[in-house]
Design a protein around this motif. Structure first.
Motif, mmCIF file in Angstrom:
data_model
loop_
_atom_site.group_PDB
_atom_site.id
_atom_site.type_symbol
_atom_site.label_atom_id
_atom_site.label_comp_id
_atom_site.label_asym_id
_atom_site.label_seq_id
_atom_site.Cartn_x
_atom_site.Cartn_y
_atom_site.Cartn_z
ATOM 1 N N GLY A 92 -1.499 7.728 21.312
ATOM 2 C CA GLY A 92 -1.741 8.394 22.578
ATOM 3 C C GLY A 92 -2.988 7.951 23.313
ATOM 4 N N ILE A 93 -3.768 7.057 22.716
ATOM 5 C CA ILE A 93 -5.000 6.602 23.370
ATOM 6 C C ILE A 93 -4.731 5.422 24.305
ATOM 7 N N VAL A 94 -3.915 4.483 23.858
ATOM 8 C CA VAL A 94 -3.681 3.244 24.607
ATOM 9 C C VAL A 94 -2.495 3.410 25.557
ATOM 10 N N ASP A 95 -2.680 2.940 26.771
ATOM 11 C CA ASP A 95 -1.631 3.048 27.794
ATOM 12 C C ASP A 95 -0.878 1.737 28.016
ATOM 13 N N LYS A 96 -1.602 0.619 27.950
ATOM 14 C CA LYS A 96 -0.984 -0.685 28.188
ATOM 15 C C LYS A 96 -1.536 -1.715 27.211
ATOM 16 N N ILE A 97 -0.691 -2.701 26.890
ATOM 17 C CA ILE A 97 -1.094 -3.826 26.046
ATOM 18 C C ILE A 97 -0.676 -5.106 26.755
ATOM 19 N N ILE A 98 -1.572 -6.085 26.781
ATOM 20 C CA ILE A 98 -1.226 -7.415 27.286
ATOM 21 C C ILE A 98 -1.537 -8.420 26.186
ATOM 22 N N LEU A 99 -0.543 -9.202 25.825
ATOM 23 C CA LEU A 99 -0.661 -10.182 24.752
ATOM 24 C C LEU A 99 -0.674 -11.581 25.359
ATOM 25 N N ILE A 100 -1.734 -12.347 25.082
ATOM 26 C CA ILE A 100 -1.881 -13.688 25.642
ATOM 27 C C ILE A 100 -1.801 -14.708 24.516
ATOM 28 N N ALA A 101 -0.794 -15.590 24.592
ATOM 29 C CA ALA A 101 -0.637 -16.658 23.586
ATOM 30 C C ALA A 101 -0.763 -16.086 22.179
ATOM 31 N N ALA A 102 -0.053 -15.008 21.927
ATOM 32 C CA ALA A 102 -0.175 -14.286 20.657
ATOM 33 C C ALA A 102 1.024 -14.553 19.757
ATOM 34 N N PRO A 103 0.799 -14.964 18.499
ATOM 35 C CA PRO A 103 1.897 -15.151 17.551
ATOM 36 C C PRO A 103 2.404 -13.789 17.086
ATOM 37 N N LEU A 104 3.583 -13.409 17.509
ATOM 38 C CA LEU A 104 4.100 -12.082 17.196
ATOM 39 C C LEU A 104 4.959 -12.065 15.941
ATOM 40 N N ARG A 105 5.093 -13.196 15.327
ATOM 41 C CA ARG A 105 5.772 -13.340 14.030
ATOM 42 C C ARG A 105 5.160 -14.563 13.368
ATOM 43 N N ASP A 106 5.625 -14.938 12.210
ATOM 44 C CA ASP A 106 5.072 -16.122 11.548
ATOM 45 C C ASP A 106 5.279 -17.345 12.435
ATOM 46 N N SER A 107 4.320 -18.260 12.424
ATOM 47 C CA SER A 107 4.382 -19.431 13.293
ATOM 48 C C SER A 107 4.715 -20.691 12.497
ATOM 49 N N VAL A 108 5.260 -21.667 13.195
ATOM 50 C CA VAL A 108 5.593 -22.957 12.583
ATOM 51 C C VAL A 108 4.338 -23.606 12.013
ATOM 52 N N VAL A 109 3.264 -23.614 12.782
ATOM 53 C CA VAL A 109 2.019 -24.243 12.326
ATOM 54 C C VAL A 109 1.500 -23.552 11.072
ATOM 55 N N HIS A 110 1.534 -22.227 11.057
ATOM 56 C CA HIS A 110 1.069 -21.481 9.885
ATOM 57 C C HIS A 110 1.890 -21.830 8.643
ATOM 58 N N ARG A 111 3.208 -21.863 8.784
ATOM 59 C CA ARG A 111 4.074 -22.171 7.641
ATOM 60 C C ARG A 111 3.827 -23.580 7.127
ATOM 61 N N ARG A 112 3.695 -24.541 8.013
ATOM 62 C CA ARG A 112 3.502 -25.932 7.596
ATOM 63 C C ARG A 112 2.143 -26.135 6.939
ATOM 64 N N LEU A 113 1.119 -25.511 7.489
ATOM 65 C CA LEU A 113 -0.201 -25.659 6.891
ATOM 66 C C LEU A 113 -0.268 -25.020 5.512
ATOM 67 N N LYS A 114 0.484 -23.940 5.303
ATOM 68 C CA LYS A 114 0.502 -23.296 3.986
ATOM 69 C C LYS A 114 1.147 -24.186 2.931
ATOM 70 N N ARG A 115 2.080 -25.018 3.342
ATOM 71 C CA ARG A 115 2.690 -25.945 2.382
ATOM 72 C C ARG A 115 1.666 -26.952 1.877
ATOM 73 N N VAL A 116 0.768 -27.358 2.761
ATOM 74 C CA VAL A 116 -0.261 -28.343 2.401
ATOM 75 C C VAL A 116 -1.451 -27.662 1.731
ATOM 76 N N PHE A 117 -1.803 -26.467 2.245
ATOM 77 C CA PHE A 117 -2.942 -25.714 1.716
ATOM 78 C C PHE A 117 -2.455 -24.343 1.241
ATOM 79 N N PRO A 118 -1.936 -24.251 0.018
ATOM 80 C CA PRO A 118 -1.359 -22.987 -0.475
ATOM 81 C C PRO A 118 -2.327 -21.806 -0.452
ATOM 82 N N LEU A 119 -3.635 -22.086 -0.489
ATOM 83 C CA LEU A 119 -4.632 -21.014 -0.512
ATOM 84 C C LEU A 119 -5.102 -20.647 0.895
ATOM 85 N N LEU A 120 -4.392 -21.113 1.907
ATOM 86 C CA LEU A 120 -4.806 -20.876 3.286
ATOM 87 C C LEU A 120 -5.062 -19.397 3.571
ATOM 88 N N ASP A 121 -4.088 -18.541 3.213
ATOM 89 C CA ASP A 121 -4.219 -17.110 3.501
ATOM 90 C C ASP A 121 -5.186 -16.406 2.556
#
Length: 214
Positions: A92-121
């Motif tokens: 009830g506090i927030v009225d509007k949200i604007i998302l700019i260039a925001a990854p709203l689910r897992d991203s291709v870059v994130h998945r690929r980098l994790k294959r190379v760097f398993p400890l990324l996260d």
């Protein structure tokens, strides 16, 4: 109607990255809060508690009685907004949200980098919110959501991302079915939030409910 805009930066950045947007929005007459979060190494829960405390301070300070609260999240800042708004205490506090260039689910870059760097996260703990199957969701249907997506590609990751991308994310990763309006614009990820034109589109969405006004 009076508005208070809260800016939330992305992964491995600070409030300084949002200063251009802050100044652009102030020049349009808005009251702007540019917050700073530890979004590089600590778990995102620490940033979530910081944003929650800020919102509760607004609530109990009486500010939301005379102002609409607008959260603007750039990059991973969008996921920080989502994580924070899961907490019923801030409902009830927030009225509007604007998302700019925001990854709203897992991203291709994130998945690929994790294959190379398993400890990324493990090292960069905020990235855990981009796990497989995690989709952006805000439970309060009264919150209006606008989405801004860049489509001008550049950089070393662009070859992984398909035809429409901003150099770090493809457009599908930023889409949200429940958004009230979506703006696709030919800007790259690193610059999209710094342009005066984006501040003007944000002004349109806040005041009129859509980014482009005929």
């Amino acid at each position: 109607m009076n508005y208070r805009i809260v800016l939330i930066h992305g992964f491995h950045r600070s409030y300084k990255d949002m200063e251009s947007l802050e100044q652009n929005l102030k020049s349009l007459g808005y009251k702007v809060e540019n917050l700073n979060f530890p979004l590089t190494f600590p778990d995102i829960k620490f940033s979530k508690e910081m944003l929650k405390k800020f919102l509760l301070d607004l609530k109990y300070g009486g500010m939301i009685e005379k102002e609409e609260i607008v959260l603007i999240g750039y990059g991973l800042g969008g996921k920080l907004i989502e994580e924070t708004l899961k907490d019923e205490e801030v409902d009830g506090i927030v009225d509007k949200i604007i998302l700019i260039a925001a990854p709203l689910r897992d991203s291709v870059v994130h998945r690929r980098l994790k294959r190379v760097f398993p400890l990324l996260d493990t090292i960069f703990k905020p990235l855990k919110v981009l796990g497989k199957g995690k989709k952006f969701e805000v439970k309060n249907p009264k919150i209006e959501i606008g989405v801004i997506i860049g489509t001008e590609t550049e950089g070393i990751f662009s070859r992984w991302l398909g035809e429409f991308n901003d150099g770090l994310l493809n457009s599908k990763e930023c889409m949200l079915d429940s958004a009230k309006d979506t703006l696709l614009i030919p800007l790259v990820h690193e610059e999209i939030h710094r342009k005066m034109g984006i501040a003007k589109y944000i002004n349109n969405f806040i005041s009129k409910g859509r980014f482009r006004i005929d």
